[in-house]
Design an enzyme around this catalytic site. Structure first.
Site, PDB file in Angstrom:
ATOM      1  N   ASP A   1       0.862  -1.184   0.000  1.00 16.50           N
ATOM      2  CA  ASP A   1       0.000   0.000   0.000  1.00 16.50           C
ATOM      3  C   ASP A   1       0.896   1.231   0.000  1.00 16.50           C
ATOM      4  O   ASP A   1       2.051   1.164   0.438  1.00 16.50           O
ATOM      5  CB  ASP A   1      -0.885   0.005   1.257  1.00 16.50           C
ATOM      6  CG  ASP A   1      -2.183   0.790   1.095  1.00 16.50           C
ATOM      7  OD1 ASP A   1      -2.132   1.907   0.535  1.00 16.50           O
ATOM      8  OD2 ASP A   1      -3.238   0.294   1.518  1.00 16.50           O
TER       9      ASP A   1
ATOM     10  N   ASN B   1      -6.220  -5.193  -5.147  1.00 17.99           N
ATOM     11  CA  ASN B   1      -7.369  -4.508  -4.580  1.00 17.99           C
ATOM     12  C   ASN B   1      -7.198  -2.992  -4.474  1.00 17.99           C
ATOM     13  O   ASN B   1      -8.189  -2.276  -4.297  1.00 17.99           O
ATOM     14  CB  ASN B   1      -7.635  -5.105  -3.186  1.00 17.99           C
ATOM     15  CG  ASN B   1      -8.612  -4.308  -2.376  1.00 17.99           C
ATOM     16  OD1 ASN B   1      -9.806  -4.328  -2.646  1.00 17.99           O
ATOM     17  ND2 ASN B   1      -8.117  -3.605  -1.366  1.00 17.99           N
TER      18      ASN B   1
ATOM     19  N   TYR C   1     -13.749   6.390 -12.842  1.00 26.35           N
ATOM     20  CA  TYR C   1     -13.910   5.257 -11.936  1.00 26.35           C
ATOM     21  C   TYR C   1     -14.696   4.135 -12.617  1.00 26.35           C
ATOM     22  O   TYR C   1     -14.289   2.967 -12.583  1.00 26.35           O
ATOM     23  CB  TYR C   1     -14.622   5.706 -10.658  1.00 26.35           C
ATOM     24  CG  TYR C   1     -14.689   4.632  -9.595  1.00 26.35           C
ATOM     25  CD1 TYR C   1     -13.596   4.350  -8.784  1.00 26.35           C
ATOM     26  CD2 TYR C   1     -15.851   3.886  -9.410  1.00 26.35           C
ATOM     27  CE1 TYR C   1     -13.642   3.360  -7.817  1.00 26.35           C
ATOM     28  CE2 TYR C   1     -15.915   2.893  -8.439  1.00 26.35           C
ATOM     29  CZ  TYR C   1     -14.813   2.637  -7.647  1.00 26.35           C
ATOM     30  OH  TYR C   1     -14.867   1.645  -6.699  1.00 26.35           O
TER      31      TYR C   1
ATOM     32  N   LYS D   1     -13.160   0.438 -13.674  1.00 23.72           N
ATOM     33  CA  LYS D   1     -13.685  -0.794 -13.096  1.00 23.72           C
ATOM     34  C   LYS D   1     -14.281  -1.718 -14.162  1.00 23.72           C
ATOM     35  O   LYS D   1     -14.213  -2.947 -14.022  1.00 23.72           O
ATOM     36  CB  LYS D   1     -14.708  -0.468 -12.006  1.00 23.72           C
ATOM     37  CG  LYS D   1     -14.099   0.217 -10.781  1.00 23.72           C
ATOM     38  CD  LYS D   1     -12.984  -0.624 -10.144  1.00 23.72           C
ATOM     39  CE  LYS D   1     -12.464  -0.024  -8.860  1.00 23.72           C
ATOM     40  NZ  LYS D   1     -11.415  -0.860  -8.227  1.00 23.72           N
TER      41      LYS D   1
ATOM     42  N   ILE E   1     -19.768  -0.694   0.412  1.00 21.63           N
ATOM     43  CA  ILE E   1     -19.133  -1.361   1.546  1.00 21.63           C
ATOM     44  C   ILE E   1     -18.664  -0.306   2.547  1.00 21.63           C
ATOM     45  O   ILE E   1     -18.223   0.782   2.164  1.00 21.63           O
ATOM     46  CB  ILE E   1     -17.933  -2.222   1.077  1.00 21.63           C
ATOM     47  CG1 ILE E   1     -18.331  -3.110  -0.106  1.00 21.63           C
ATOM     48  CG2 ILE E   1     -17.395  -3.046   2.241  1.00 21.63           C
ATOM     49  CD1 ILE E   1     -19.444  -4.084   0.160  1.00 21.63           C
TER      50      ILE E   1
ATOM     51  N   THR F   1     -16.298   1.248   4.101  1.00 20.63           N
ATOM     52  CA  THR F   1     -14.853   1.446   4.030  1.00 20.63           C
ATOM     53  C   THR F   1     -14.530   2.936   4.071  1.00 20.63           C
ATOM     54  O   THR F   1     -15.417   3.783   3.884  1.00 20.63           O
ATOM     55  CB  THR F   1     -14.287   0.868   2.725  1.00 20.63           C
ATOM     56  OG1 THR F   1     -14.851   1.606   1.619  1.00 20.63           O
ATOM     57  CG2 THR F   1     -14.624  -0.611   2.581  1.00 20.63           C
TER      58      THR F   1
END
Length: 252
Positions: free
Chosen positions: A37, A90, A156, A160, A189, A191
């Site tokens: 990361d 991810n 985005y 994706k 989600i 997050t």
């Protein structure tokens, strides 16, 4: 899950959210985990939690849009643990929210670089390493935005959708050589990314949550567990698939 114990797994975006939960689950299942990361502090916290639970993990500071850093990430996994068996690609960013005709070019480039180029680069270096050890499994994070449109998020959504195309192509190319490649498409989600989106465009986010039939936000561990399952031998006949985990959003 079968086939995880004693393996080596890379998780990009492992410093928080879905990536952290996947890394923790890999650790629980007995894998050596490379947590990659740009958020080194968050990655170190993930690694500490894996080690506290009796697992083995290593941090690699990685900007997935940089080929040299991605290559170093894979080299670290192989040099530290002897092989690379699994990868959960991810890492991603949401970018700014503007209509396509007004969208800032620099934001387009940044989102595509991280979300799409980053997945390509990861597979570019992960696949040869997996071939060296006789095969493996890769899971790439797409989104429900890889399946349907969301206004004002053109880079985005495009990135994706592109992840799903990359996943299918690599699956066809390498399934005969022992490498399975799948994608997951999470819905809304709980997050840090969703929290930021809530601040930037609360009306769209509230509408998306309200349109989720199951009636709640997904939890990061629900996605992380699915990613680890796709890597495991329990999913040995699954490749080229996009697993949608969205509380029924795109079923409508």
């Amino acid at each position: 899950m079968d086939g995880i114990h004693g393996s080596t797994a890379i998780v990009t975006g492992g410093g928080s959210g879905i990536g952290r939960e996947a890394a923790l689950r890999f650790g629980d299942e007995g894998a050596n985990v490379v947590v990659a990361d740009v958020d080194v502090e968050g990655s170190e916290e993930t690694v500490e939690r894996i080690r506290d639970a009796g697992g083995e993990a290593t941090v690699v500071a990685t900007d997935v849009s940089d080929p040299d850093e991605v290559e170093a990430m894979v080299d670290t996994a192989v040099d530290t643990y002897g092989s690379l068996d699994f990868a959960f690609n991810n890492a991603g960013i949401e970018g700014e929210s503007e209509p396509a005709g007004e969208h800032p070019l620099d934001n387009w480039e940044q989102v595509i670089d991280v979300n799409l180029k980053g997945v390509f680069l990861a597979m570019r270096y992960e696949i040869p390493a997996m071939l060296e050890s006789g095969g493996g499994s890769i899971v790439n994070t797409s989104s429900i935005a890889g399946l349907v449109a969301f206004p004002n998020l053109s880079p985005y959504v495009a990135s994706k959708h592109g992840v799903i195309g990359l996943t299918k192509t690599a699956a066809v190319e390498y399934s005969g050589e022992g490498i399975r490649v799948n994608a997951i498409s999470p819905g809304v989600i709980d997050t840090p990314m969703v929290a930021r989106s809530q601040e930037d465009d609360p009306e769209t986010m509230e509408a998306t949550k309200a349109a989720t039939p199951i009636g709640r936000l997904g939890q990061p561990e629900e996605i992380g567990d699915a990613a680890v399952w796709l890597c495991s031998e329990d999913a040995s006949f699954v490749t080229g698939e996009t697993l949608t985990i969205d509380g029924g959003y795109v079923a409508q």
